[in-house]
Motif scaffolding. Structure first.
Motif, PDB file in Angstrom:
ATOM      1  N   LEU A 136       0.841  -1.195   0.000  1.00 36.21           N
ATOM      2  CA  LEU A 136       0.000   0.000   0.000  1.00 36.21           C
ATOM      3  C   LEU A 136       0.880   1.250   0.000  1.00 36.21           C
ATOM      4  O   LEU A 136       2.061   1.187   0.349  1.00 36.21           O
ATOM      5  N   CYS A 157     -10.105  -2.337   0.211  1.00 34.91           N
ATOM      6  CA  CYS A 157      -9.453  -1.042   0.388  1.00 34.91           C
ATOM      7  C   CYS A 157     -10.415   0.127   0.491  1.00 34.91           C
ATOM      8  O   CYS A 157     -11.436   0.184  -0.200  1.00 34.91           O
ATOM      9  N   GLU A 161      -6.701   4.299   2.352  1.00 36.20           N
ATOM     10  CA  GLU A 161      -5.626   3.314   2.278  1.00 36.20           C
ATOM     11  C   GLU A 161      -4.894   3.362   0.941  1.00 36.20           C
ATOM     12  O   GLU A 161      -3.722   3.012   0.863  1.00 36.20           O
ATOM     13  N   LEU A 162      -5.586   3.811  -0.115  1.00 37.75           N
ATOM     14  CA  LEU A 162      -4.944   3.939  -1.425  1.00 37.75           C
ATOM     15  C   LEU A 162      -4.435   5.354  -1.668  1.00 37.75           C
ATOM     16  O   LEU A 162      -3.970   5.673  -2.758  1.00 37.75           O
TER      17      LEU A 162
END
Length: 190
Positions: A136, A157, A161-162
């Motif tokens: 990540l 996700c 988180e991205l």
């Protein structure tokens, strides 16, 4: 292969493998990272002088891949794997006395057991799966393992988180017209 750009440090980080780094070779504006004699990554410094990219996960565009090839003499176009994939939640059951859910998700070819703590996860939801061996943007490495005694083979996700801009909480809810099994980032760009 995974490519990340950190705007604060103006550095592009490229991972070809999750093997540990045992040696480095430093050049003027980049460092090659090796596991013994195998190239496993590149860090390119002052990257914005060459490309103008947003912070976060970078989809490997042809001009970027060709530029990396000019540094390393390696052709990565055939080595791109899908790490962030659109999946559909086939089954979703709460785990007693926790906020977690035991989910089965499908990418159209395979099914994955996933333990997820997002409040918006439910059967029929299309979302994004980070597969095992994915890194990540915050550096977290996704592995297969046990959570609360249940097998989990990846992670669903959120935008956070991205490292993608959004104020939405929970896992990403992908448009129902999106195709299960497709790489998420090109769909997101559209």
């Amino acid at each position: 292969m995974q490519i990340f750009y950190t705007k604060n440090n103006n550095t592009l980080m490229i991972n070809f493998s999750n093997l540990p780094i045992t040696k480095t070779e430093n050049f003027y504006n980049y460092t090659l990272l090796f596991n013994y004699d195998k190239l496993v990554g590149i860090n390119i410094f002052n990257f914005e002088n060459t490309f103008n990219l947003a912070t976060g996960i970078i989809w490997p565009q042809n001009d970027l891949l060709n530029w990396i090839k000019s540094l390393t003499n390696i052709d990565f176009n055939s080595d791109i794997t899908k790490h962030f994939v659109i999946v559909e939640v086939c089954d979703c059951e709460p785990i007693s006395k926790t906020h977690l859910h035991k989910c089965i998700v499908s990418d159209g070819k395979s099914k994955y057991n996933i333990i997820c703590g997002a409040s918006n996860v439910k059967k029929g939801l299309k979302t994004v799966l980070a597969k095992v061996d994915t890194i990540l943007p915050n550096g977290k490495y996704i592995t297969s393992g046990q959570v609360m005694g249940f097998q989990s083979d990846g992670m669903l996700c959120s935008y956070k988180e991205l490292n993608l801009p959004s104020n939405k909480l929970g896992v990403i809810e992908v448009d129902n017209n999106s195709k299960v099994g497709d790489e998420f980032l090109p769909v997101y760009k559209l």
